[in-house]
Design an enzyme around this catalytic site. Structure first.
Site, PDB file in Angstrom:
ATOM      1  N   ASP A 275       0.813  -1.221   0.000  1.00  0.00           N
ATOM      2  CA  ASP A 275       0.000   0.000   0.000  1.00  0.00           C
ATOM      3  C   ASP A 275       0.845   1.269   0.000  1.00  0.00           C
ATOM      4  OD1 ASP A 275       0.963   0.140   2.595  1.00  0.00           O
ATOM      5  OD2 ASP A 275      -0.939  -0.344   3.560  1.00  0.00           O
TER       6      ASP A 275
ATOM      7  N   ASP B 285      20.092  -4.602  -1.294  1.00  0.00           N
ATOM      8  CA  ASP B 285      19.336  -3.388  -1.612  1.00  0.00           C
ATOM      9  C   ASP B 285      19.235  -2.461  -0.399  1.00  0.00           C
ATOM     10  OD1 ASP B 285      17.568  -5.708  -0.876  1.00  0.00           O
ATOM     11  OD2 ASP B 285      16.097  -4.105  -0.651  1.00  0.00           O
TER      12      ASP B 285
ATOM     13  N   ASP C 132      17.307   2.746   6.605  1.00  0.00           N
ATOM     14  CA  ASP C 132      16.138   1.879   6.458  1.00  0.00           C
ATOM     15  C   ASP C 132      16.018   0.911   7.631  1.00  0.00           C
ATOM     16  OD1 ASP C 132      13.801   1.080   5.339  1.00  0.00           O
ATOM     17  OD2 ASP C 132      14.685  -0.228   3.845  1.00  0.00           O
TER      18      ASP C 132
END
Length: 452
Positions: free
Chosen positions: A126, A253, A263
């Protein structure tokens, strides 16, 4: 004027890459925007401290372009190995590069987002971020910065008044959009994508961009790039260990080629020096366990070297990779000595002390935060038993780099173990009480002042 003309230095250097590196996208239109955190220290450094709350939300919640920077957000394309399995279907699925600026040292900064809406790379997601995930990212980045780990900095956290369904926390749960400052969002996976498509021209362009814009070394030598990445990532691995930090998902990544951690999903700080301690509940084999993080980071850098074989010979790339271990060993000694408040003496002495500390921590089970607090710039307290004799003897030859005059040393160690993270989140979830969150940020910054 909300933009400080002395400090605000907008850029759009990433546009020099052009295709096939990104997709222009638009941010989600959120029902509401409530500012929950703004990093005024970082904002001062990039000339944005003068923004009032409405202006801040307009730029970092509604993503009105910053003057003379990017006119439209860019979702970056990349591939990557996820738990050692190659995935060619990656890219910025819930974030984008919103703007570029120069920091006070002239280095290029990206303002990147998390939870800003769907992109062509969202797949079935989403494109949103839970508020709890945003709170955890603020806490992680602030703590790591205080502990001298190269890290992105959380710039802004805005609640967006959406109800999200998640299978790993009680749902529906609150949503947020986060903005981080990082010296580039080019990942090892960015290079892997170009190698996968055999795009030599784009690979050379990317090498030139990273060297010139992110390392300030104009040129296009892929071997030189790998040497720089090896050096930076070795330091990152060493600082993770000294901080007791476990990232949790060290996929290729998630490794920035500037060696800057970012992250923060299932992160944790290790309570003790336990090499098998993991952060992610889904890391069943312990691939990214505390003690395996240097190995994991090196493995990812090896994938960069493999990608660069598209435009470089193997032998010099292998030689560059071989320097990781020789860069890591002094870096971990330096990082541990920094946290102990000691001045390095020399490679042999420093390595012997580090080995003694690691043995004693494992044998005693003493908490990492407790130990580093107790040992900083002073002898070990009497309560440390016989397993610490080798450490005590070695420390006698080391000078302190700083005193314990700061008020922080008259209290208790500042830690960030999982129980406290949950305790900070609980009053936010139950009654929208942000007091514990604010108090923790203040404590972290006090610790940072004391350590520096």
């Amino acid at each position: 004027m909300p933009f400080d003309p002395q400090a605000y230095r907008p850029e759009r250097r990433i546009l020099s890459l052009s295709e096939p590196f990104y997709d222009p996208v638009r941010a989600a239109n959120f029902p509401e925007t409530r500012l929950r955190f703004r990093n005024d220290r970082a904002a001062t450094e990039v000339g944005l401290r003068g923004l009032d709350e409405a202006e801040w939300i307009a730029h970092f919640g509604r993503f009105a372009p910053l003057p003379e920077s990017l006119e439209q957000p860019l979702a970056l394309r990349y591939h990557g190995h996820q738990f050692r399995a190659y995935n060619p279907d990656l890219g910025d699925g819930r974030g984008f590069t919103f703007a570029q600026l120069r920091d006070r040292d002239g280095r290029l900064l990206d303002l990147g987002t998390k939870g800003s809406g769907q992109t062509p790379w969202s797949r079935f997601g989403d494109g949103r971020l839970t508020l709890k995930g945003g709170v955890r990212e603020v806490l992680a980045s602030e703590m790591l910065e205080a502990l001298s780990v190269p890290t992105s900095r959380t710039f802004s956290l805005i609640e967006t008044s959406e109800a999200l369904e998640r299978n790993d926390e009680p749902s529906p749960t609150r949503a947020a959009v986060l903005v981080r400052l990082s010296h580039g969002h080019i990942r090892i996976g960015t290079f892997q994508r170009l190698a996968y498509h055999r795009d030599e021209d784009a690979m050379r362009r990317l090498v030139r961009y990273v060297l010139t814009e992110l390392y300030d070394e104009p040129g296009d030598d892929p071997v030189r790039l790998l040497e720089l990445v090896v050096a930076r990532t070795a330091v990152l691995a060493a600082r993770y260990m000294a901080a007791g930090f476990v990232h949790g998902v060290l996929n290729s990544d998630n490794i920035n080629v500037t060696g800057e951690s970012f992250d923060y999903g299932p992160w944790r700080f290790a309570p003790t020096w336990d090499p098998g301690f993991t952060a992610a509940y889904f890391d069943h084999g312990g691939l990214y366990a505390f003690g395996r993080q240097p190995e994991a980071i090196l493995w990812d850098v090896m994938q960069l070297a493999s990608s660069l074989r598209l435009i470089a010979e193997s032998d010099p790339l292998v030689a560059a990779l071989d320097r990781f271990a020789e860069a890591y060993q002094p870096a971990v000694a330096e990082a541990l000595l920094w946290r102990m408040g000691r001045v390095p003496r020399g490679e042999a002495s420093d390595r012997a002390l580090v080995q003694a500390v690691e043995r004693a921590l494992r044998a005693s089970g003493v908490g990492l935060d407790r130990f580093f607090f107790d040992v900083f710039a002073q002898e070990l307290p009497a309560g440390y038993g016989a397993e610490w004799d080798a450490v005590r003897a070695a420390l006698a030859d080391y000078a302190s780099r700083k005193s314990r005059d700061h008020a922080y040393w008259r209290g208790e160690p500042c830690a960030m173990l999982i129980d406290e993270v949950e305790a900070i989140w609980a009053p936010i979830a139950e009654r929208d009480d942000w007091g514990a969150f604010a108090a923790k940020l203040s404590a972290i910054r006090q610790m940072a002042d004391a350590l520096r």
